[in-house]
Design an enzyme around this catalytic site. Structure first.
Site, mmCIF file in Angstrom:
data_model
loop_
_atom_site.group_PDB
_atom_site.id
_atom_site.type_symbol
_atom_site.label_atom_id
_atom_site.label_comp_id
_atom_site.label_asym_id
_atom_site.label_seq_id
_atom_site.Cartn_x
_atom_site.Cartn_y
_atom_site.Cartn_z
ATOM 1 N N LYS A 192 -78.864 -24.926 65.467
ATOM 2 C CA LYS A 192 -79.637 -26.104 65.067
ATOM 3 C C LYS A 192 -80.796 -26.327 66.014
ATOM 4 O O LYS A 192 -80.607 -26.612 67.199
ATOM 5 C CB LYS A 192 -78.779 -27.369 65.073
ATOM 6 C CG LYS A 192 -79.553 -28.565 64.492
ATOM 7 C CD LYS A 192 -78.965 -29.905 64.849
ATOM 8 C CE LYS A 192 -79.576 -30.510 66.093
ATOM 9 N NZ LYS A 192 -80.911 -31.066 65.955
ATOM 10 N N GLU A 266 -76.464 -26.377 79.321
ATOM 11 C CA GLU A 266 -77.631 -26.270 80.202
ATOM 12 C C GLU A 266 -78.368 -27.586 80.063
ATOM 13 O O GLU A 266 -78.977 -27.858 79.033
ATOM 14 C CB GLU A 266 -78.482 -25.070 79.782
ATOM 15 C CG GLU A 266 -79.344 -24.536 80.898
ATOM 16 C CD GLU A 266 -80.729 -25.125 80.863
ATOM 17 O OE1 GLU A 266 -80.925 -26.177 81.511
ATOM 18 O OE2 GLU A 266 -81.582 -24.561 80.173
ATOM 19 N N CYS A 300 -86.618 -28.300 81.990
ATOM 20 C CA CYS A 300 -85.414 -28.817 82.641
ATOM 21 C C CYS A 300 -85.412 -28.484 84.126
ATOM 22 O O CYS A 300 -84.878 -29.223 84.929
ATOM 23 C CB CYS A 300 -84.165 -28.302 81.957
ATOM 24 S SG CYS A 300 -84.265 -26.564 81.570
ATOM 25 N N GLU A 397 -84.221 -38.010 85.670
ATOM 26 C CA GLU A 397 -85.079 -37.004 85.075
ATOM 27 C C GLU A 397 -86.086 -37.683 84.144
ATOM 28 O O GLU A 397 -85.708 -38.415 83.229
ATOM 29 C CB GLU A 397 -84.248 -35.998 84.282
ATOM 30 C CG GLU A 397 -85.097 -34.886 83.698
ATOM 31 C CD GLU A 397 -84.275 -33.850 82.944
ATOM 32 O OE1 GLU A 397 -83.334 -34.224 82.236
ATOM 33 O OE2 GLU A 397 -84.599 -32.655 83.072
#
Lengths: 487, 308
Positions: A192, A266, A300, A397
């Site tokens: 997806k 991840e 990331c 983040e």
């Protein structure tokens, strides 16, 4: 004497150079790719995907639900038992090589569509995303018939059906990271793509269709979070691989607990980029820029926390500010553009929220004076100085072009501060001293540590995190091991 | 505009405080300058700018008055078929040719640059180098292109190299001093950076990569490293220093890449022959060929461009 003349400064502007879009083929509407066929979503619903650089609609994409996911998993299971897991490994490799070659042939089209759908600059999608994605297929195709050599003295078995959910920051590349090792090891896939960037995964489906890969080996189901949840919760999926936010990662881990599904995550990061006073300063400055502003900071492993040794801090900060002013922000399709568009309105709001918090916390903000296109989602490259570990902007983040800058005095201090975070995906070390590099690589708790460079990726090299940045590795032999059972 | 001309220039240890240079990082940075889009009006402007920055050069043992006269004519009449072209910035010759060159370019705005200090090796006593320089200046040279003592530099005698540059600077009087580092012999970018800093602090008006006699010469990596030295010095003192890559730049494309680099590292103020030069003998005709291509739509053979 010539030096006394007052010489008028003549500006020299580059020529705008928009990559053409006439060669790409985008359908008005995309269905789901299940069992080798294009299938209408059972709900009949479609959603729009837009170009974040100008907010124009690019296409409509099927909204897959539980029923569609079930169809896809069934197709994947059938293809797994009847075809893919029993096929000679060398034959499997041929298909994967063929996909890689077809991607290369259509590299230009893939790069343009990636730029249109994701907002990233054509320079990056052309020079980094697409070539790397091709290389992942080439690399893992090579392993397909050599699995016993990859894991010596072990018997290697495939797992079954892999459910894979990928993010919007590197849409095609993440699809390649996930699909290539899964196929090489003999598994079948239900993937997806993210709702804001489904198009290159759908183009990849077209390539897979053209490659003649047996039906059902790769299925692509587009949709939103609930579509992903349906994959995670499906009882006939053997393995979940997820790349995305830490919050969603935690939800997935809860959902698969006790089900026996294998899982790799991840997730997010808040990676430290550390500059020592003996570093090659100008190259370090370039590295900082590349570390945080690559892909508008939607990375990331972005080097979002900069640590500068205090005795060179003024110099480094001045050079950074200066360098920000020579970055070109604008239309991502222009080959001159260094900084493209933010992926979505929602993400732009998140970034702006953090910039506001940073200012409220008393950090000093710097943005270069650059003109921002009127339409589309853009955020100028942003620096925050006067930041402490306790600032929210240094802890969470942001996933945007925002860099926090802190200073340090000693090696021990910077190791402590760099590790003082719930994340642990990557780090950068800049110094002329080799021994210091080795010292830091053993002490920093992060999955990837770059020395005198940043954001370097290669299919042969494993990638993944510590702590809340996830577990499991992608790329290299480690990436392969997530898709096999060793008996 | 401040001048880099402190007559009592003494060597100080801080001049050796040059930052380390990472070759891999420099290569990456330099690659980015080569992907900027220069075409149409932007290309034409760049080409004309490049033409106007050339130091048309002849530095051969077999140079004669005849050869120098021909080159000086070319310097002022680059391609008369096409009106409105700029002239080159200067002609660059040996000291013995300065007088004749000066006469030939008189009143044209083209400067005469003379190499000196026992060019190209620099292996001569200091007195000889000073005499060499003074002779060229007395003959009318507007600019002096000196070479540094690479042997002394490589054996760590930075003090000597510094003092030598400072003394030549003094001998130059009003002439502008370009200091040739001969980067092909310095071997590392760390050395290139160190030599750049030394030359700048010792009084150079320009720093220059090469004599043209040693390969590699003006690679973009080397030029970038020198531009960063100029930038750091400007940020610190507000004094502008010029840059001259010489040797190896023979195509328009490479010249334009160099100009992109200057623009992005130092800014548009350096995009004039006052602060940037190309030391080249064959570049001019390639630039002219590109300009003619842009004007007429077709490439002409090299026989249509004079080779003085």
């Amino acid at each position: 004497m010539a030096t006394k003349k007052n010489i008028p400064v003549v500006e020299w502007e580059y020529a705008p150079s928009l990559e053409g879009t006439s060669h790409i083929q985008l359908k008005k509407q995309y269905d789901l790719f299940i069992d080798g066929k294009w299938v209408k979503p059972s709900s009949g619903k479609y959603f729009q995907t837009i170009n974040p650089a100008n907010e124009e609609v690019l296409s409509e994409v099927a909204y897959g639900n539980e029923k569609d996911v079930d169809l896809a998993v069934k197709a994947a299971r059938k293809a797994y038992t009847e075809v893919w897991s029993v096929m000679p490994a060398a034959e499997r490799a041929k298909y994967i090589y063929r996909i890689a070659r077809l991607m290369q042939e259509r590299a230009r089209e893939l790069a343009v569509i990636e730029t249109l759908d994701a907002g990233k600059t054509i320079r990056e999608s052309r020079d980094i995303d697409v070539p790397l994605a091709c290389n992942h297929f080439f690399y893992y195709a090579g392993w397909a018939d050599k699995l016993e050599y990859a894991f010596p003295n072990r018997k290697v078995e495939s797992i079954g059906v892999a459910g894979q959910i990928i993010p919007w920051n590197f849409p095609l590349l993440m699809a390649a990271w996930k699909i290539a090792p899964a196929l090489a090891a003999g598994n079948t896939v239900v993937l997806k793509p993210a709702e804001t960037t489904p198009l290159t995964a759908l183009k990849l489906a077209e390539i897979i269709e053209a490659s003649g890969l047996p039906a059902g080996v790769v299925n692509i189901v587009t949709g939103f979070g609930d579509t992903g949840a349906a994959i995670v919760n499906h009882t006939d999926v053997d393995k979940i691989a997820f790349t995305g936010s830490t919050n969603v990662g935690k939800m997935i881990q809860k959902a698969v607990a006790g089900t026996g599904k294998k899982l790799t995550l991840e997730l997010g990061g808040k990676s430290a980029n550390i500059i020592f006073d003996d570093a090659p300063i100008d190259q370090a400055v370039e590295g900082i820029i590349n570390g945080i502003f690559f892909n508008q900071g939607h990375v990331c492993c972005a080097g979002s926390r900069l640590f500068v040794q205090e005795n060179v801090a003024d110099k480094v900060i001045a050079k950074l500010k200066d360098r920000l002013n020579s970055l070109y922000l604008g239309n991502p399709l222009d080959k001159n553009t260094d900084i493209g568009a933010i992926n979505s309105k929602e993400q732009l709001e998140t970034i702006n929220k953090y910039i506001k918090i940073g200012k409220q916390e008393g950090a000093e903000m710097y943005q270069p004076s650059c003109s921002i296109p009127k339409k589309g989602f853009y955020c100028p490259p942003t620096l925050f100085t006067n930041v402490a570990q306790s600032n929210v902007i240094a802890q969470e983040e942001i996933f945007g072009p925002v860099l926090t800058i802190q200073t340090f005095r000693t090696v021990d201090e910077v190791i402590q501060k760099a590790n003082n975070t719930p994340f642990g995906l990557a780090a950068g070390v800049w110094t002329d001293k080799g021994s210091r590099i080795f010292n830091l690589t053993t002490k920093l708790r992060a999955g990837v540590i770059w020395a005198n460079t940043y954001n370097k990726f290669d299919p042969t090299s494993p990638f993944g995190g510590y702590k809340e940045s996830g577990f499991g590795r992608e790329g290299g032999l480690h990436g392969l091991s997530s898709y096999v059972k060793l008996v | 505009m401040k001048k880099n001309q402190d007559k009592k220039n003494r060597f100080q240890l801080e001049y050796l405080n040059s930052p380390a240079v990472d070759k891999v990082g420099v290569e990456e940075r330099v690659a980015r300058f080569q992907t900027r889009s220069i075409k149409d009006a932007s290309k034409m402007q760049g080409l004309k700018m490049a033409l106007n920055m050339i130091d048309l050069t002849t530095l051969e043992g077999k140079d004669t008055h005849g050869k120098v006269k021909q080159m000086c004519y070319k310097a002022q009449h680059l391609h008369d078929v096409l009106p409105g072209l700029p002239s080159v910035a200067a002609v660059c010759v040996y000291p013995s040719m300065v007088k004749i060159a000066k006469k030939e370019v008189a009143g044209s705005g083209v400067n005469v640059a003379s190499v000196s200090t026992a060019f190209p090796s620099g292996q001569a006593p200091l007195e000889v180098k000073i005499t060499d320089t003074k002779f060229a200046v007395d003959e009318g040279a507007d600019e002096i292109d000196m070479v540094i003592s690479r042997g002394k530099f490589l054996s760590g005698e930075y003090n000597y190299v510094f003092d030598e540059i400072a003394m030549i600077k003094e001998a130059c009087g009003k002439a502008r001093l370009k200091v040739i580092l001969e980067t092909g012999e310095l071997a590392t970018l760390d050395n290139v950076r160190k030599a750049s800093d030394l030359a700048i602090y010792a009084g150079a008006d320009f720093i220059k990569t090469s004599t043209g006699k040693i390969q590699p010469a003006a690679t973009m990596q080397v030029t970038y490293t020198m531009l960063m030295a100029i930038k750091d010095y400007y940020d610190k003192t507000g004094i502008m220093i010029g840059m001259k890559p010489a040797g190896g730049i023979s195509t328009s494309k490479l010249a334009l890449h160099n100009l992109v680099m200057v623009k992005e590292v130092l800014g548009s103020a350096w995009l004039t022959n006052e602060w940037f030069r190309f030391g080249a003998s064959s570049l001019a005709n390639d630039v002219l060929m590109q300009i003619m291509k842009a004007e007429t739509g077709v490439y002409q053979s090299s026989d249509y461009f004079s080779i003085d």
